[in-house]
Design a protein around this motif. Structure first.
Motif, mmCIF file in Angstrom:
data_model
loop_
_atom_site.group_PDB
_atom_site.id
_atom_site.type_symbol
_atom_site.label_atom_id
_atom_site.label_comp_id
_atom_site.label_asym_id
_atom_site.label_seq_id
_atom_site.Cartn_x
_atom_site.Cartn_y
_atom_site.Cartn_z
ATOM 1 N N UNK A 1 0.700 -1.680 0.657
ATOM 2 C CA UNK A 1 -0.117 0.240 -0.077
ATOM 3 C C UNK A 1 0.659 1.079 -0.111
ATOM 4 N N UNK A 2 2.157 1.102 0.712
ATOM 5 C CA UNK A 2 3.041 2.159 1.241
ATOM 6 C C UNK A 2 3.455 2.719 -0.151
ATOM 7 N N UNK A 3 3.852 1.769 -0.516
ATOM 8 C CA UNK A 3 4.746 1.680 -2.018
ATOM 9 C C UNK A 3 3.775 1.480 -3.927
ATOM 10 N N UNK A 4 2.310 1.386 -3.170
ATOM 11 C CA UNK A 4 1.762 0.909 -4.379
ATOM 12 C C UNK A 4 1.556 1.560 -5.969
ATOM 13 N N UNK A 5 1.789 2.872 -6.118
ATOM 14 C CA UNK A 5 2.230 3.593 -7.673
ATOM 15 C C UNK A 5 3.835 2.979 -7.837
ATOM 16 N N UNK A 6 4.899 2.945 -7.469
ATOM 17 C CA UNK A 6 5.684 1.536 -7.636
ATOM 18 C C UNK A 6 5.197 0.254 -8.231
ATOM 19 N N UNK A 7 4.925 -0.295 -7.337
ATOM 20 C CA UNK A 7 4.081 -1.171 -7.254
ATOM 21 C C UNK A 7 3.675 -1.667 -8.633
ATOM 22 N N UNK A 8 1.988 -0.727 -8.953
ATOM 23 C CA UNK A 8 1.098 -1.002 -9.942
ATOM 24 C C UNK A 8 2.029 -1.166 -11.289
ATOM 25 N N UNK A 9 3.331 -0.184 -11.152
ATOM 26 C CA UNK A 9 4.295 0.356 -12.384
ATOM 27 C C UNK A 9 5.038 -1.379 -12.932
ATOM 28 N N UNK A 10 5.192 -1.703 -11.200
ATOM 29 C CA UNK A 10 5.681 -2.995 -11.980
ATOM 30 C C UNK A 10 5.577 -4.260 -13.054
ATOM 31 N N UNK A 11 5.917 -4.844 -13.956
ATOM 32 C CA UNK A 11 5.596 -6.249 -15.263
ATOM 33 C C UNK A 11 4.614 -7.283 -14.248
ATOM 34 N N UNK A 12 5.127 -7.633 -13.369
ATOM 35 C CA UNK A 12 4.323 -8.120 -11.994
ATOM 36 C C UNK A 12 3.959 -8.127 -11.208
ATOM 37 N N UNK A 13 3.257 -7.309 -10.565
ATOM 38 C CA UNK A 13 2.487 -7.308 -9.108
ATOM 39 C C UNK A 13 2.682 -8.241 -8.335
ATOM 40 N N UNK A 14 1.968 -9.499 -8.846
ATOM 41 C CA UNK A 14 1.914 -10.818 -7.819
ATOM 42 C C UNK A 14 2.580 -11.044 -7.862
ATOM 43 N N UNK A 15 4.505 -10.835 -8.475
ATOM 44 C CA UNK A 15 5.313 -11.844 -8.327
ATOM 45 C C UNK A 15 6.160 -10.611 -6.807
ATOM 46 N N UNK A 16 6.004 -9.483 -6.931
ATOM 47 C CA UNK A 16 5.979 -8.118 -6.492
ATOM 48 C C UNK A 16 6.057 -8.450 -4.535
ATOM 49 N N UNK A 17 4.591 -8.506 -5.267
ATOM 50 C CA UNK A 17 3.562 -9.251 -3.339
ATOM 51 C C UNK A 17 4.638 -10.714 -3.141
ATOM 52 N N UNK A 18 4.992 -11.750 -3.895
ATOM 53 C CA UNK A 18 5.171 -12.598 -2.674
ATOM 54 C C UNK A 18 6.580 -11.605 -2.787
ATOM 55 N N UNK A 19 7.331 -11.595 -3.439
ATOM 56 C CA UNK A 19 9.023 -11.406 -3.215
ATOM 57 C C UNK A 19 8.866 -10.466 -1.901
ATOM 58 N N UNK A 20 8.106 -9.623 -1.691
ATOM 59 C CA UNK A 20 7.232 -9.059 -0.432
ATOM 60 C C UNK A 20 7.514 -9.773 0.889
ATOM 61 N N UNK A 21 6.894 -10.705 1.275
ATOM 62 C CA UNK A 21 6.152 -11.272 1.589
ATOM 63 C C UNK A 21 7.307 -12.708 2.221
ATOM 64 N N UNK A 22 8.117 -12.997 1.458
ATOM 65 C CA UNK A 22 9.531 -13.955 2.004
ATOM 66 C C UNK A 22 10.073 -13.031 2.823
ATOM 67 N N UNK A 23 10.921 -11.651 1.952
ATOM 68 C CA UNK A 23 11.034 -10.999 2.851
ATOM 69 C C UNK A 23 10.907 -10.736 4.383
ATOM 70 N N UNK A 24 9.744 -9.984 3.997
ATOM 71 C CA UNK A 24 8.557 -9.998 5.049
ATOM 72 C C UNK A 24 9.256 -11.335 6.678
ATOM 73 N N UNK A 25 9.067 -12.633 5.565
ATOM 74 C CA UNK A 25 9.854 -13.748 6.448
ATOM 75 C C UNK A 25 10.624 -14.173 7.276
ATOM 76 N N UNK A 26 11.374 -13.351 6.044
ATOM 77 C CA UNK A 26 13.211 -13.902 6.528
ATOM 78 C C UNK A 26 13.417 -12.849 7.869
ATOM 79 N N UNK A 27 13.043 -11.410 7.342
ATOM 80 C CA UNK A 27 13.134 -10.217 8.481
ATOM 81 C C UNK A 27 12.268 -10.851 9.763
#
Length: 168
Positions: A47-73
């Motif tokens: 949500x905080x970075x939605x404009x950048x996320x929406x402009x990404x090639x694949x927002x769904x993959x971006x979300x899963x990447x963020x999920x994994x990074x949140x998990x590892x963090x």
């Protein structure tokens, strides 16, 4: 955030929340509370970075990447206030073999977080080696090595029980 952007975000979050939760459940070894926290944190960052996320090639993959990074963090920051238990919470199995599912969740829980993340990304989410490497911020060679070693550790944890569970 503009109304159009907020509407787009809400549509995205509604559509992807289930898939994110399923991946988070695997990463958290079936802990529904942690899985919900991981998804909430992921969607908050999206949500905080939605404009950048929406402009990404694949927002769904971006979300899963963020999920994994949140998990590892989360795994790195784990406090002593949490106390893991030896029992999984009760849940309803909607499909598949519950015994096999619980055995796999238990085996995943015994792996290191990084091993678990590699296995979930490569084999649950069916990501390529390059996508997995990007999500984990490691090289493709490291993904290959960690995947092989993590599968070996998973097999060692499961022992000879997996063929019996799969047949029943």
């Amino acid at each position: 955030m503009r109304a159009d952007d907020e509407r787009d975000y809400l549509e995205f979050a509604t559509a992807r929340a289930g898939a994110l939760y399923r991946s988070a459940s695997l990463l958290s070894s079936g802990d529904p509370h942690l899985a919900e926290d991981l998804v909430q944190e992921t969607l908050g960052r999206m949500y905080v970075h939605w404009r950048r996320v929406a402009a990404a090639d694949n927002p769904a993959a971006y979300a899963h990447t963020v999920l994994v990074r949140v998990f590892l963090s989360h795994r790195r920051k784990r406090s002593t206030a949490e106390h893991p238990t030896g029992q999984l919470p009760e849940g309803v199995a909607t499909e598949g073999d519950a015994t096999l599912r619980l055995a796999l969740l238990d085996a995943l829980a015994r792996l290191r977080p990084r091993d678990r993340a590699v296995l979930v990304l490569r084999y649950w989410e069916d990501r390529s080696i390059e996508e997995t490497a990007h999500a984990l911020r490691i090289s493709a060679g490291a993904v290959r090595t960690q995947s092989s070693r993590a599968l070996g550790r998973l097999r060692a944890v499961l022992g000879d029980s997996l063929p019996d569970l799969a047949r029943s």
